[in-house]
Design a protein around this motif. Sequence first.
Motif, PDB file in Angstrom:
ATOM      1  N   LEU A  39       4.193   2.749   5.774  1.00 19.33           N
ATOM      2  CA  LEU A  39       3.871   1.703   6.013  1.00 19.33           C
ATOM      3  C   LEU A  39       2.845   0.814   5.153  1.00 19.33           C
ATOM      4  CD1 LEU A  39       5.810   0.840   9.055  1.00 19.33           C
ATOM      5  CD2 LEU A  39       7.001   1.029   6.517  1.00 19.33           C
ATOM      6  N   LEU A  40       1.406   0.799   6.119  1.00 18.97           N
ATOM      7  CA  LEU A  40       0.456   0.535   5.404  1.00 18.97           C
ATOM      8  C   LEU A  40       0.198   0.629   3.574  1.00 18.97           C
ATOM      9  CD1 LEU A  40      -2.116   1.456   8.284  1.00 18.97           C
ATOM     10  CD2 LEU A  40      -0.624  -1.182   7.096  1.00 18.97           C
ATOM     11  N   LYS A  41       0.407   2.307   3.717  1.00 24.89           N
ATOM     12  CA  LYS A  41       0.520   2.385   1.869  1.00 24.89           C
ATOM     13  C   LYS A  41       1.591   1.944   0.661  1.00 24.89           C
ATOM     14  CE  LYS A  41      -1.320   7.463   2.684  1.00 24.89           C
ATOM     15  NZ  LYS A  41      -0.981   9.075   2.901  1.00 24.89           N
ATOM     16  N   ASP A  42       2.432   1.730   1.374  1.00 23.42           N
ATOM     17  CA  ASP A  42       3.574   1.061   0.473  1.00 23.42           C
ATOM     18  C   ASP A  42       3.589  -0.539   0.576  1.00 23.42           C
ATOM     19  OD1 ASP A  42       5.296   3.044   0.163  1.00 23.42           O
ATOM     20  OD2 ASP A  42       6.510   3.301   1.630  1.00 23.42           O
ATOM     21  N   ARG A  43       3.127  -1.149   1.509  1.00 19.29           N
ATOM     22  CA  ARG A  43       2.931  -2.196   2.020  1.00 19.29           C
ATOM     23  C   ARG A  43       3.256  -3.144   2.325  1.00 19.29           C
ATOM     24  NH1 ARG A  43      -2.177  -4.569   0.531  1.00 19.29           N
ATOM     25  NH2 ARG A  43      -1.255  -6.829   0.515  1.00 19.29           N
ATOM     26  N   GLY A  70      10.870 -10.346   6.119  1.00 21.85           N
ATOM     27  CA  GLY A  70      10.329 -11.419   4.443  1.00 21.85           C
ATOM     28  C   GLY A  70       8.679 -11.096   4.399  1.00 21.85           C
ATOM     29  N   LEU A  71       8.385 -10.488   5.740  1.00 19.35           N
ATOM     30  CA  LEU A  71       7.150 -10.339   5.605  1.00 19.35           C
ATOM     31  C   LEU A  71       6.746  -9.213   4.515  1.00 19.35           C
ATOM     32  CD1 LEU A  71       3.690 -10.349   7.155  1.00 19.35           C
ATOM     33  CD2 LEU A  71       4.384  -8.525   7.999  1.00 19.35           C
ATOM     34  N   PRO A  72       7.103  -8.190   4.047  1.00 18.21           N
ATOM     35  CA  PRO A  72       7.094  -7.168   3.180  1.00 18.21           C
ATOM     36  C   PRO A  72       7.239  -8.073   1.632  1.00 18.21           C
ATOM     37  CG  PRO A  72       8.398  -6.175   4.413  1.00 18.21           C
ATOM     38  CD  PRO A  72       8.774  -7.378   5.025  1.00 18.21           C
ATOM     39  N   GLY A  73       7.528  -8.703   1.508  1.00 17.06           N
ATOM     40  CA  GLY A  73       7.980  -8.793  -0.091  1.00 17.06           C
ATOM     41  C   GLY A  73       6.553 -10.654  -0.031  1.00 17.06           C
ATOM     42  N   THR A  74       6.197 -10.979   1.263  1.00 19.38           N
ATOM     43  CA  THR A  74       4.916 -12.037   1.373  1.00 19.38           C
ATOM     44  C   THR A  74       4.137 -11.432   0.928  1.00 19.38           C
ATOM     45  OG1 THR A  74       6.602 -13.559   2.670  1.00 19.38           O
ATOM     46  CG2 THR A  74       4.224 -13.470   2.393  1.00 19.38           C
ATOM     47  N   THR A  76       3.454  -8.472  -1.218  1.00 19.53           N
ATOM     48  CA  THR A  76       3.601  -8.324  -2.408  1.00 19.53           C
ATOM     49  C   THR A  76       2.931  -9.296  -3.367  1.00 19.53           C
ATOM     50  OG1 THR A  76       5.029  -6.123  -1.838  1.00 19.53           O
ATOM     51  CG2 THR A  76       5.098  -7.205  -3.902  1.00 19.53           C
ATOM     52  N   VAL A  77       4.333 -10.655  -2.730  1.00 17.13           N
ATOM     53  CA  VAL A  77       3.537 -11.299  -3.878  1.00 17.13           C
ATOM     54  C   VAL A  77       1.692 -11.776  -3.956  1.00 17.13           C
ATOM     55  CG1 VAL A  77       3.531 -13.884  -3.732  1.00 17.13           C
ATOM     56  CG2 VAL A  77       5.967 -12.528  -3.748  1.00 17.13           C
ATOM     57  N   LEU A  78       1.621 -12.151  -2.156  1.00 16.99           N
ATOM     58  CA  LEU A  78      -0.190 -12.332  -2.510  1.00 16.99           C
ATOM     59  C   LEU A  78      -0.853 -11.535  -3.084  1.00 16.99           C
ATOM     60  CD1 LEU A  78      -0.055 -13.054   1.785  1.00 16.99           C
ATOM     61  CD2 LEU A  78      -0.708 -14.830  -0.375  1.00 16.99           C
ATOM     62  N   LEU A  79      -0.622  -9.508  -2.996  1.00 16.48           N
ATOM     63  CA  LEU A  79      -0.839  -8.684  -3.862  1.00 16.48           C
ATOM     64  C   LEU A  79      -1.345  -9.217  -5.424  1.00 16.48           C
ATOM     65  CD1 LEU A  79      -2.990  -6.554  -3.836  1.00 16.48           C
ATOM     66  CD2 LEU A  79      -0.549  -5.272  -3.932  1.00 16.48           C
ATOM     67  N   ASP A  80      -0.243  -9.220  -5.317  1.00 11.81           N
ATOM     68  CA  ASP A  80       0.476  -9.924  -7.280  1.00 11.81           C
ATOM     69  C   ASP A  80      -0.764 -11.218  -7.347  1.00 11.81           C
ATOM     70  OD1 ASP A  80       1.911  -7.724  -7.204  1.00 11.81           O
ATOM     71  OD2 ASP A  80       3.979  -9.550  -7.379  1.00 11.81           O
ATOM     72  N   ALA A  81      -1.152 -12.124  -6.607  1.00 11.50           N
ATOM     73  CA  ALA A  81      -1.908 -12.893  -6.743  1.00 11.50           C
ATOM     74  C   ALA A  81      -3.517 -12.960  -6.446  1.00 11.50           C
ATOM     75  CB  ALA A  81      -1.425 -14.229  -5.190  1.00 11.50           C
ATOM     76  N   GLY A  82      -3.722 -11.779  -6.259  1.00 16.86           N
ATOM     77  CA  GLY A  82      -5.251 -11.092  -6.806  1.00 16.86           C
ATOM     78  C   GLY A  82      -5.593 -11.149  -4.938  1.00 16.86           C
ATOM     79  N   TYR A  83      -4.659 -11.276  -3.992  1.00 16.28           N
ATOM     80  CA  TYR A  83      -5.231 -11.437  -2.397  1.00 16.28           C
ATOM     81  C   TYR A  83      -5.786  -9.972  -2.185  1.00 16.28           C
ATOM     82  CZ  TYR A  83      -4.991 -16.480  -1.836  1.00 16.28           C
ATOM     83  OH  TYR A  83      -5.028 -18.127  -1.074  1.00 16.28           O
ATOM     84  N   ASP A  84      -6.758  -9.606  -0.996  1.00 17.80           N
ATOM     85  CA  ASP A  84      -7.406  -8.736  -1.393  1.00 17.80           C
ATOM     86  C   ASP A  84      -6.245  -8.923   0.231  1.00 17.80           C
ATOM     87  OD1 ASP A  84      -9.085  -9.161   0.884  1.00 17.80           O
ATOM     88  OD2 ASP A  84     -10.539  -9.165  -0.330  1.00 17.80           O
TER      89      ASP A  84
END
Length: 124
Positions: A39-43, A70-74, A76-84
Motif C-alpha cells: 500500500l505504501l509502494k503503490d501510494r 478518497g485518500l489514495p487519489g488525493t 496521487t494529486v499531491l505527488l503530481d503537484a510535486g509534493y513529497d
Amino acid sequence: MTLSVAQIDRETDQLVGEWLTLTEVARRLNLSAGRAKQLLKDRKLIGVRRGGGEPQVPAAFLVGGDVVKGLPGTLTVLLDAGYDDVESLRWLFTPDDTLPGSPVDAIAAGRHTEVKRRAQALGF
C-alpha cells in the motif's frame, strides 16, 4: 521496487498526532505485512520513519477496516503537484478555515472531491 520512507520533522509529526506502525495498519486492515507495505509502494497510503523503526502511517488514514475513501487519489494529486511525503502530510493535516478543519478531516467527512480540487491547484 524498494520501499523508500522519509524521515519526518517534529512540526509535521505533531500536526499528525496519532500514528500506527505498519504492523498495526496490516492488523487493522486484515492484511499481511507484505500487502500493507505494498500500500505504501503503490501510494495508497504514505508512511514515514519516526525516530527509527518500521514505517508509521497517520491513524487518520484508516477508518473502520479500510483506507479513508478518497485518500489514495488525493495522495496521487499531491505527488503530481510535486509534493513529497512529508510535504503531503503537512498539507493534509494543516487546519484550513475555509474547509473547515484540515484537508484530511474533509476527506474523512466525504468531501474528498473538494480536497482533490484544491490539491490540483497546488500544481499551478
